[in-house]
Design a protein around this motif. Structure first.
Motif, PDB file in Angstrom:
ATOM      1  N   LYS A 169       0.750  -8.147  14.697  1.00 53.23           N
ATOM      2  CA  LYS A 169       0.368  -7.572  13.413  1.00 53.23           C
ATOM      3  C   LYS A 169       1.496  -7.787  12.415  1.00 53.23           C
ATOM      4  CE  LYS A 169       0.369  -3.612  15.777  1.00 53.23           C
ATOM      5  NZ  LYS A 169       0.475  -2.212  16.228  1.00 53.23           N
ATOM      6  N   ILE A 170       1.157  -7.637  11.134  1.00 53.96           N
ATOM      7  CA  ILE A 170       2.187  -7.751  10.093  1.00 53.96           C
ATOM      8  C   ILE A 170       2.142  -6.479   9.248  1.00 53.96           C
ATOM      9  CG2 ILE A 170       3.071  -9.101   8.148  1.00 53.96           C
ATOM     10  CD1 ILE A 170       1.529 -11.516   9.220  1.00 53.96           C
ATOM     11  N   TYR A 171       3.295  -5.844   9.105  1.00 56.48           N
ATOM     12  CA  TYR A 171       3.399  -4.645   8.273  1.00 56.48           C
ATOM     13  C   TYR A 171       3.623  -5.055   6.832  1.00 56.48           C
ATOM     14  CZ  TYR A 171       3.582  -1.920  12.512  1.00 56.48           C
ATOM     15  OH  TYR A 171       3.261  -1.327  13.697  1.00 56.48           O
ATOM     16  N   ASP A 172       2.891  -4.386   5.919  1.00 58.48           N
ATOM     17  CA  ASP A 172       3.029  -4.739   4.500  1.00 58.48           C
ATOM     18  C   ASP A 172       2.763  -3.529   3.619  1.00 58.48           C
ATOM     19  OD1 ASP A 172       3.056  -7.549   2.774  1.00 58.48           O
ATOM     20  OD2 ASP A 172       2.055  -5.873   1.747  1.00 58.48           O
ATOM     21  N   THR A 173       3.463  -3.493   2.475  1.00 62.36           N
ATOM     22  CA  THR A 173       3.364  -2.340   1.568  1.00 62.36           C
ATOM     23  C   THR A 173       2.225  -2.473   0.543  1.00 62.36           C
ATOM     24  OG1 THR A 173       4.981  -3.448   0.166  1.00 62.36           O
ATOM     25  CG2 THR A 173       5.824  -1.755   1.658  1.00 62.36           C
ATOM     26  N   THR A 174       1.587  -3.634   0.446  1.00 66.32           N
ATOM     27  CA  THR A 174       0.551  -3.839  -0.583  1.00 66.32           C
ATOM     28  C   THR A 174      -0.802  -3.311  -0.109  1.00 66.32           C
ATOM     29  OG1 THR A 174       1.684  -5.909  -1.098  1.00 66.32           O
ATOM     30  CG2 THR A 174      -0.455  -5.569  -2.141  1.00 66.32           C
ATOM     31  N   PRO A 175      -1.334  -2.261  -0.749  1.00 66.80           N
ATOM     32  CA  PRO A 175      -2.615  -1.695  -0.285  1.00 66.80           C
ATOM     33  C   PRO A 175      -3.739  -2.725  -0.219  1.00 66.80           C
ATOM     34  CG  PRO A 175      -1.622  -0.292  -1.969  1.00 66.80           C
ATOM     35  CD  PRO A 175      -0.780  -1.533  -1.891  1.00 66.80           C
ATOM     36  N   GLU A 176      -3.751  -3.688  -1.168  1.00 67.36           N
ATOM     37  CA  GLU A 176      -4.835  -4.690  -1.204  1.00 67.36           C
ATOM     38  C   GLU A 176      -4.851  -5.586   0.033  1.00 67.36           C
ATOM     39  OE1 GLU A 176      -2.875  -3.957  -3.703  1.00 67.36           O
ATOM     40  OE2 GLU A 176      -4.219  -3.391  -5.345  1.00 67.36           O
ATOM     41  N   LYS A 177      -3.729  -5.692   0.741  1.00 69.01           N
ATOM     42  CA  LYS A 177      -3.681  -6.578   1.915  1.00 69.01           C
ATOM     43  C   LYS A 177      -3.936  -5.807   3.206  1.00 69.01           C
ATOM     44  CE  LYS A 177      -0.325  -9.727  -0.215  1.00 69.01           C
ATOM     45  NZ  LYS A 177       1.040 -10.264  -0.156  1.00 69.01           N
TER      46      LYS A 177
ATOM     47  N   PRO B  35       5.131  -9.079  22.964  1.00 71.77           N
ATOM     48  CA  PRO B  35       4.576  -9.119  21.604  1.00 71.77           C
ATOM     49  C   PRO B  35       5.654  -8.883  20.550  1.00 71.77           C
ATOM     50  CG  PRO B  35       3.584  -7.324  22.918  1.00 71.77           C
ATOM     51  CD  PRO B  35       4.626  -7.973  23.773  1.00 71.77           C
ATOM     52  N   VAL B  36       5.437  -9.529  19.438  1.00 69.78           N
ATOM     53  CA  VAL B  36       6.365  -9.478  18.317  1.00 69.78           C
ATOM     54  C   VAL B  36       5.556  -8.950  17.137  1.00 69.78           C
ATOM     55  CG1 VAL B  36       7.478 -11.094  16.726  1.00 69.78           C
ATOM     56  CG2 VAL B  36       7.729 -11.406  19.172  1.00 69.78           C
ATOM     57  N   VAL B  37       6.193  -8.279  16.177  1.00 70.09           N
ATOM     58  CA  VAL B  37       5.457  -7.922  14.955  1.00 70.09           C
ATOM     59  C   VAL B  37       6.099  -8.603  13.744  1.00 70.09           C
ATOM     60  CG1 VAL B  37       4.598  -5.691  15.844  1.00 70.09           C
ATOM     61  CG2 VAL B  37       6.768  -5.776  14.566  1.00 70.09           C
ATOM     62  N   GLY B  38       5.358  -8.654  12.655  1.00 71.65           N
ATOM     63  CA  GLY B  38       5.855  -9.285  11.433  1.00 71.65           C
ATOM     64  C   GLY B  38       6.147  -8.245  10.376  1.00 71.65           C
ATOM     65  N   TYR B  39       7.051  -8.576   9.460  1.00 70.61           N
ATOM     66  CA  TYR B  39       7.434  -7.678   8.363  1.00 70.61           C
ATOM     67  C   TYR B  39       7.210  -8.406   7.047  1.00 70.61           C
ATOM     68  CZ  TYR B  39      10.291  -4.003   6.120  1.00 70.61           C
ATOM     69  OH  TYR B  39      10.735  -2.955   5.344  1.00 70.61           O
ATOM     70  N   GLY B  40       6.242  -7.926   6.235  1.00 70.89           N
ATOM     71  CA  GLY B  40       5.959  -8.525   4.933  1.00 70.89           C
ATOM     72  C   GLY B  40       4.938  -9.653   5.015  1.00 70.89           C
ATOM     73  N   ALA B  41       3.713  -9.362   4.592  1.00 72.93           N
ATOM     74  CA  ALA B  41       2.660 -10.386   4.608  1.00 72.93           C
ATOM     75  C   ALA B  41       2.736 -11.186   3.314  1.00 72.93           C
ATOM     76  CB  ALA B  41       1.298  -9.738   4.784  1.00 72.93           C
ATOM     77  N   ALA B  42       3.861 -11.856   3.113  1.00 68.38           N
ATOM     78  CA  ALA B  42       4.082 -12.644   1.903  1.00 68.38           C
ATOM     79  C   ALA B  42       3.256 -13.928   1.970  1.00 68.38           C
ATOM     80  CB  ALA B  42       5.560 -12.988   1.789  1.00 68.38           C
ATOM     81  N   ALA B  43       2.983 -14.477   0.806  1.00 61.59           N
ATOM     82  CA  ALA B  43       2.278 -15.760   0.755  1.00 61.59           C
ATOM     83  C   ALA B  43       3.005 -16.784   1.622  1.00 61.59           C
ATOM     84  CB  ALA B  43       2.213 -16.233  -0.686  1.00 61.59           C
TER      85      ALA B  43
END
Ligand code: TYD
Ligand code: ZN
Length: 391
Positions: free
Chosen positions: A327-335, A301-309
């Motif tokens: 999964k993707i790690y992201d700093t934006t609470p809304e996402k 398994p691989v993970v993602g960094y930044g759920a950018a558009a």
């Protein structure tokens, strides 16, 4: 047939990114069944050289109450805007001048101009609320719908217009240019920056292509569109933001015949013939195949960094779901707590990233690479880039 939004000529397609969801539409599980998809195709206009999407969802469906992009969430972008505002104060904006921003988002930029007459335009309620709470004046509708012609007070009144990563979002280019022509002061300047098509092609950064970005700017196409409104590029500079952007300085068309620097630049960028784009389209296909092959070869398994558009384009085009990127790690609470558009990969809080010892990390926000490698101690992970390579 797809008609050019600028000059109505029949366009030619060079890249088909398949069925794609709305790039910033991070959703909850109960929204999966009603998720909208559209066909993401990119076209070139052989007459005015504009590069643009075909049919795509526009306006209120995208920049609405839930629009989750806040400029103020990237340290790099905040710094970028501080430097930019210093430059404007020094060189372009008189002490008693007026400044306006098209697409003022959460006010990260206009905040530096509270002591000047100013106005931000932005149709997205979630972000204008934040801007207003900072004491910034906002017209909460699209700039191109502002009745400039009927508002005598604003005729020739704006010393500086700025727009960063917004002009490309607006399907009605003529509406924007018409209002700028009316509102821009004699000797005033419109400073517009956006991802530069030459950089997208050179870096094979096809992840910049998604529904919000209707246009992909070249100096050649910009010059033609401006010319239709008696405006012109006075100067430009290339910037590192978003993986390669261009900042145009635009003014009323002057009497002189031509601007040598701009003529040369058009020649040099070479984005006025279809074969360049066909070649790019083929390179994108190869890049996507290679990326997916590399992920599968890891067999873990691989993970993602930044759920950018921009991650949306790659994940959906390459058909990569949670079985490959868990999964993707992201700093934006809304996402956080939601799922990525189309492929439904869980987006989780960045605060848990340090505890996750998965070695392989896809850096979806590669454009912030330097900032992130410093923060995350580069050598502790195997960073994978979703796009790039030789075109
Ligand atoms: P960005 O590349 O700025 O924008 P875009 O969405 O236009 O492609 O990416 C913004 C997203 O990346 C946003 O959801 C926040 C997230 N992000 C992180 O999680 N960590 C970071 O260090 C950075 C820079 C961004
Ligand atoms: Zn055209």
């Amino acid at each position: 047939m797809m008609k050019c939004r600028v000059c109505e000529t029949d366009c030619k397609m060079f890249l088909d990114l398949g069925w794609q969801p709305i790039a910033n539409n991070f959703i909850a599980r109960d929204q999966f069944p009603s998720e909208p998809f559209y066909h993401l195709q990119v076209f070139f206009c052989p007459s005015c050289f504009t590069v643009q999407l075909g049919e795509c969802p526009e306006g209120r469906g995208v920049f609405n109450e839930n629009y989750p992009f806040f400029t103020g969430t990237s340290q790099g972008m905040i710094k970028h805007f501080v430097q930019f505002s210093e430059l404007i104060k020094e060189k372009y904006l008189p002490a008693n001048g007026t400044i306006m921003e098209i697409g003022s988002n959460d006010g990260t930029f206009l905040e530096h101009f509270k002591n000047w007459e100013h106005m931000g335009f932005d149709p997205s309620e979630s972000v204008t609320r934040v801007a207003r709470s900072k004491g910034i004046s906002v017209y909460p509708k699209p700039f191109e719908t502002f009745p400039a012609k009927d508002s005598k007070r604003w005729h020739g009144a704006t010393d500086v217009f700025i727009s960063a990563n917004t002009f490309a979002h607006i399907p009605d280019r003529h509406g924007v240019l018409r209002n700028i022509k009316i509102m821009l002061a004699q000797g005033g300047v419109w400073i517009n920056e956006e991802p530069y098509l030459r950089s997208i092609i050179d870096k094979l950064a096809y992840d910049q292509i998604y529904n919000e970005h209707i246009f992909y700017t070249s100096i050649a196409s910009m010059r033609n569109a401006l010319n239709m409104h008696h405006l012109e590029i006075i100067d430009f500079e290339i910037l590192p933001t978003h993986g390669g952007s261009i900042r145009y300085f635009i003014g009323h068309k002057r009497a002189e015949d031509s601007n040598g620097k701009i003529d040369q630049a058009v020649e040099h960028e070479g984005l006025n013939s279809f074969d360049v784009f066909q070649h790019f389209g083929q390179a994108v296909q190869r890049c996507a195949t290679e990326f997916k092959k590399n992920l599968l070869a890891l067999k873990r398994p691989v993970v993602g960094y930044g759920a950018a558009a921009k991650s949306t384009t790659v994940l959906n085009y390459c058909d990569i779901g949670p079985d490959i990127v868990s999964k993707i790690y992201d700093t934006t609470p809304e996402k956080q707590g939601k799922f990525s558009p189309g492929k439904h990969i869980p987006v989780v809080s960045y605060s848990q990233f340090a505890e996750d010892d998965t070695p392989d990390v896809v850096l979806f926000v590669w454009n912030h690479g330097r900032e992130i490698y410093d923060k995350e101690r580069y050598r502790t992970r195997n960073w994978l880039l979703p796009v790039g390579g030789a075109a």
